[in-house]
Design a protein around this motif. Structure first.
Motif, short mmCIF file in Angstrom:
data_model
loop_
_atom_site.label_atom_id
_atom_site.label_comp_id
_atom_site.label_asym_id
_atom_site.label_seq_id
_atom_site.Cartn_x
_atom_site.Cartn_y
_atom_site.Cartn_z
N TRP A 1 6.42 10.77 -15.73
CA TRP A 1 6.87 9.46 -15.26
C TRP A 1 8.27 9.65 -14.67
CZ3 TRP A 1 3.21 9.44 -19.07
CH2 TRP A 1 2.20 8.48 -18.96
N ARG A 2 8.33 9.88 -13.39
CA ARG A 2 9.61 10.19 -12.74
C ARG A 2 10.46 8.92 -12.59
NH1 ARG A 2 7.64 14.05 -7.71
NH2 ARG A 2 7.22 15.94 -8.91
N ASN A 3 11.73 9.05 -12.89
CA ASN A 3 12.69 7.96 -12.73
C ASN A 3 13.95 8.49 -12.05
OD1 ASN A 3 11.27 5.78 -14.05
ND2 ASN A 3 11.63 6.86 -15.97
N PHE A 4 14.46 7.71 -11.12
CA PHE A 4 15.70 8.03 -10.42
C PHE A 4 16.54 6.77 -10.39
CE2 PHE A 4 17.93 8.21 -6.21
CZ PHE A 4 18.87 9.15 -6.57
N VAL A 5 17.73 6.79 -10.98
CA VAL A 5 18.57 5.62 -11.16
C VAL A 5 19.86 5.80 -10.37
CG1 VAL A 5 19.86 4.21 -12.83
CG2 VAL A 5 17.60 5.12 -13.43
#
Length: 532
Positions: free
Chosen positions: A436-440
């Protein structure tokens, strides 16, 4: 009552033409549309009619008398009581409309409501975080719209103005955005008690916009079918069938019925909210429009976004789809889950190019020479296992990101090469998640506070989590399992960057010309003592 050009001019100029709870319409207080209370309360009227008329209607269809024979003698009294109740309800709606007034003056938008218990709600224009134009299905039929003004209270809407004619709502939104941005005369909004000129200004014209992207319905449907909730429901269905087969007890399959109903309702809500999604850019900010039955038009001014997250569920990777969610002060987590999710979504589903377009709107100054390469490394990148986090070679091999040290692989065997951070001149970038890729993305000036967290295992492996606190919303910025030395250095550096960014932050009036810094004093060329 219609918003006349003179009234709109007074509102655009910020001139206070009425004050206090007891203002009159002639003094600058305007009323909402007369149909507003009925659009809001049609459910109550429908419930009354259903309660009093259901039995009579059924008997009429069956060819019987309208009233039960046992109640025939009291029919006039029943009709009189029911009619009186409906009349009182309608009278309450009329009084609600009559005592609901609004005004835009003195740097505030104010709404007065109530005829027994009076209430005034107001929002300061230069603190407005976003303005939404909402049209439920019945309001669309009558050509009406509701205005919602969000301020930094992380709760329900500060001011809700329902309902105006759709063109009046758009005109009023343009007027308020012109005052809030500083474009109306280039003057900041007046504080209460300041002298008022009384000179009317021209009505604000809605700023032009340029379309950026649209989400076609087939892609939206595909994203829903491949979403996380579909995986959970599918896994639950398979488990129920297997348990029923093994135990020869069919009670397990009974749970599939409410699950299927809930899944269909969730799909419909997401489809209804995301249908015909379009994003555009204008001087007012980012404009979003979406909705099938209930339509909504959002305007998020520049710089009001506190944090942004680009996420990708596992099943979306085969199509290269991504979702973008944001934290905006005032939206918070209020309202229903479906409504709150829709209002904090900048892109329900899109490709990498769409993500880059949205990022360019949210962060027009990325603070780096290669924003595409850095953002791509944050969204899709994976650390080189041979690189050393924190070193020049490690950063170069991972597109500029500092990732978790190798010793963290015992705590996160799949994610340690993915977890990392990078800092530009304008924002802090965080990435996490292998599947589950996340980029903030968190702009420096929006960092409210930070905290270093370290559990027993983290202390053993000398890693720590850095948590950034912003306003309430779906984005929770967190750097996962950074090296202890890197986390401490980032804590100090980010604190300094946040302080410096807040000092140089532009005026709340984002279209107002920036103040020129004072000219430096002339240098004195006379010889004198030098202090080392």
């Amino acid at each position: 009552m219609a918003l006349t050009p003179e009234d709109a001019g007074r509102a655009a100029d910020g001139t206070a033409v009425g004050s206090g709870i007891e203002g009159t319409a002639d003094a600058g207080w305007l009323r909402v549309h007369p149909a507003s209370p009925f659009v809001r309360g049609w459910v109550a009227l429908a419930a009354l009619l259903f309660f009093f008329g259901r039995d009579s209607f059924e008997r009429f269809l069956q060819g019987g008398p309208l009233f039960d024979e046992r109640l025939a003698g009291r029919a006039p009294w029943l009709l009189l009581g029911g009619g009186a109740l409906i009349l009182l309800t309608v009278l309450g709606y009329v009084l609600s409309w009559y005592f609901t007034r609004y005004q835009v003056a003195g740097g505030y938008v104010r709404v007065n409501t109530g005829f027994l218990f009076k209430q005034q709600r107001q929002a300061r224009l230069d603190r407005v975080q976003a303005i939404d134009v909402v049209q439920p299905l019945l309001a669309r039929i009558f050509g009406l719209a509701e205005l919602r003004f969000e301020v930094a209270d992380a709760g329900q809407s500060a001011v809700r103005l329902a309902y105006l004619r759709a063109d009046e709502a758009r005109q009023l939104r343009a007027t308020i955005l012109a005052r809030a941005s500083g474009a109306a005369g280039g003057k900041p909004a007046r504080e209460p008690g300041d002298p008022e000129s009384g000179e009317p200004a021209a009505a604000a014209v809605e700023a032009p916009e340029q379309a950026v992207l649209t989400v076609p319905p087939p892609r939206l449907v595909g994203s829903l079918l491949l979403s996380e909730q579909s995986v959970v429901i599918l896994a639950g269905g398979i488990a129920s069938v297997m348990l029923s087969a093994v135990t020869e007890n069919r009670n397990f399959t009974v749970f599939l019925i409410p699950a299927a109903i809930g899944l269909i309702a969730s799909y419909w809500s997401s489809f209804n909210k995301g249908y015909n999604f379009t994003a555009a850019i204008s001087p007012d900010g980012i404009r979003l429009r979406y909705g099938l039955l209930d339509t909504q038009a959002q305007t998020v001014p520049p710089g009001r976004i506190q944090a942004l997250k680009v996420s990708q569920p596992p099943l979306w990777r085969m199509f290269g789809w991504y979702r973008i969610q944001v934290n905006v002060a005032g939206y918070g987590l209020a309202g229903s889950a479906g409504e709150g999710s829709a209002r904090t979504t900048l892109l329900p589903v899109g490709y990498l190019g769409d993500v880059m377009d949205i990022l360019s709107l949210v962060l027009p100054d990325p603070g780096t020479q290669d924003p595409v390469g850095l953002f791509t490394a944050g969204i899709t990148g994976l650390a080189d296992p041979a690189g050393t986090p924190g070193s020049a070679a490690g950063k170069a091999s991972d597109g500029g990101f500092v990732t978790s040290p190798r010793r963290a692989r015992f705590l996160a065997p799949l994610g340690w090469r993915r977890n990392g951070f990078a800092a530009t001149e304008s924002a802090l970038l965080l990435r996490s998640g292998r599947w589950w890729r996340n980029f903030v993305v968190v702009p420096h000036q929006r960092t409210q506070s930070m905290a270093l967290q370290q559990g027993p295992l983290a202390r053993r492996f000398r890693v720590a989590d850095l948590v950034l606190h912003t306003t309430a919303g779906p984005v929770a910025p967190r750097l996962i399992q950074a090296g202890l030395d890197e986390a401490r250095a980032l804590f100090d550096a980010q604190s300094a960057r946040a302080r410096a960014a807040r000092k140089h932050q532009k005026s709340e009036h984002w279209l107002e010309p920036a103040a020129q810094p004072p000219a430096p004093p002339a240098e004195d060329h006379q010889e004198g003592p030098h202090h080392g």
